[in-house]
Design a protein around this motif. Sequence first.
Motif, PDB file in Angstrom:
ATOM      1  N   UNK A 278       0.829  -1.210   0.000  1.00  0.00           N
ATOM      2  CA  UNK A 278       0.000   0.000   0.000  1.00  0.00           C
ATOM      3  C   UNK A 278       0.861   1.256   0.000  1.00  0.00           C
ATOM      4  N   UNK A 279       2.108   1.080   0.383  1.00  0.00           N
ATOM      5  CA  UNK A 279       3.007   2.241   0.458  1.00  0.00           C
ATOM      6  C   UNK A 279       4.368   1.861  -0.119  1.00  0.00           C
TER       7      UNK A 279
ATOM      8  N   UNK B 195       7.990   8.684   0.005  1.00  0.00           N
ATOM      9  CA  UNK B 195       7.007   7.617   0.153  1.00  0.00           C
ATOM     10  C   UNK B 195       5.864   7.910  -0.821  1.00  0.00           C
TER      11      UNK B 195
ATOM     12  N   UNK C 100       1.844   6.764  -2.050  1.00  0.00           N
ATOM     13  CA  UNK C 100       0.601   6.004  -1.838  1.00  0.00           C
ATOM     14  C   UNK C 100      -0.374   6.372  -2.943  1.00  0.00           C
TER      15      UNK C 100
ATOM     16  N   UNK D 159       7.342   6.536   9.976  1.00  0.00           N
ATOM     17  CA  UNK D 159       6.409   7.117   9.017  1.00  0.00           C
ATOM     18  C   UNK D 159       5.337   6.112   8.622  1.00  0.00           C
TER      19      UNK D 159
ATOM     20  N   UNK E 180       1.369   6.496   9.377  1.00  0.00           N
ATOM     21  CA  UNK E 180       0.418   6.380   8.273  1.00  0.00           C
ATOM     22  C   UNK E 180      -0.639   5.326   8.595  1.00  0.00           C
TER      23      UNK E 180
ATOM     24  N   UNK F 142      -4.296   4.617   6.847  1.00  0.00           N
ATOM     25  CA  UNK F 142      -3.874   4.496   5.454  1.00  0.00           C
ATOM     26  C   UNK F 142      -4.009   3.108   4.893  1.00  0.00           C
ATOM     27  N   UNK F 143      -3.540   2.102   5.622  1.00  0.00           N
ATOM     28  CA  UNK F 143      -3.541   0.735   5.107  1.00  0.00           C
ATOM     29  C   UNK F 143      -4.969   0.236   4.917  1.00  0.00           C
TER      30      UNK F 143
ATOM     31  N   UNK G 138      -6.732   1.607   1.906  1.00  0.00           N
ATOM     32  CA  UNK G 138      -6.285   0.988   0.655  1.00  0.00           C
ATOM     33  C   UNK G 138      -6.911  -0.403   0.483  1.00  0.00           C
TER      34      UNK G 138
END
Lengths: 340, 44
Positions: free
Chosen positions: A216-217, A260, A262, B28, B32, B37-38, B41
């Motif tokens: 995802x990143x 980074x 996303x 970071x 996130x 964030x995860x 997604x």
Amino acid sequence: MLNYEEFKTYIVEHIKDYLPLAYEPAEVRIQKIRKNNNQQWDSLQVVMPGRHVVPSIYLKKMFERYENGMPVKDIFRACASVIMDNKEDEFFDAGNMVYNWELAKEHLLIQVVNAQSNQEMLTQIPYVMKEDLALTYRIMLSGNEDTGASILVDNIMLEAWGVSKEELYESAMENSKVMAPERVMCMEDMLKNMMKYVPDDVSPEGIELNESDNDFMFVITNKQQFYGASAVFYGNSLEELAKKMKSDLYILPSSIHEMLVVSAKDHDASELADIVQTVNANVVTKEEQLSDHVYHYDPVSKEIKLADTTMERIREEMEVAENHETYQAANDSPINRRSR
Amino acid sequence: MNYVMDGRVVEMPRENSAKERADRIKAQKEAYERAGGKEVKKDA
């Protein structure tokens, strides 16, 4: 216990006591060194007559050791060891590169920095603006790939080379792609890679996009993993990632060494900017910070633009800050203090 | 530790530990993830 100023004076006055007699004619000096983001560090230098390369010891770091209880004599021994570790031979070709374009252009590397935080430095060096960031140039000193030794290209060099800023940019971009090719990895792979520095022969080449739960990143850097944030401006990696994610991208400036990335789907640029600012304030050293803003990559136009703010807003904020400083300076002046 | 060559600073970024960098990136990632964030997604 000495304070920092006393510590500096003590080191300068006594460092020769820990050096061989051959250093007797050397000049001991402290020079202010400007680091990224206008950080000024005191550098201890013991300069032997006729030497061009001098070890530079950051006294701030030595003082931290002193504060943490390291005996002064051990600090002197550590400094002396560094001073005697002369690298002049390793940098012998660097002096030539400074004034020889044909030699220098094969060693150019692009480094991206924050323009606002480096205003003073940017008056002395060539650069290209990308939103609120400045692409600057370094010369990698050959034979020093393991340490990443490099010097910043300045206006004096540019004048000596007799090349235009456009030619410099094109050569540096072309050379950076060859000498420091981009690396794109999912976060987990990047962390594994960083914890055990992997030599080039087994380091993943180019853009590696494995399917996994952790994708995802992504991290974009270069082969060397230093000054690698500039790799997003090479172009290829963002294009590939946008295809993989089937969306626009948000770029989070992790540091001057990496970015980074996303997907822009379902994310809010302002929230991401809050994360970047929090991490900058708590984890990233001031000299390695790149930006508090988030950037948007549009795969159609292939442009990178500020996402959580605009250049107009940044300029307005800078004007307000400058006016505030001017106002404060005027009010703090001796004339005003007397009239209060 | 760095060098000064004819008045110009020779920077040596590799001198910074890889662990320091890994810690920064990990922080970071965690920040996130804390911000969702995860999950965003995965649900997308």
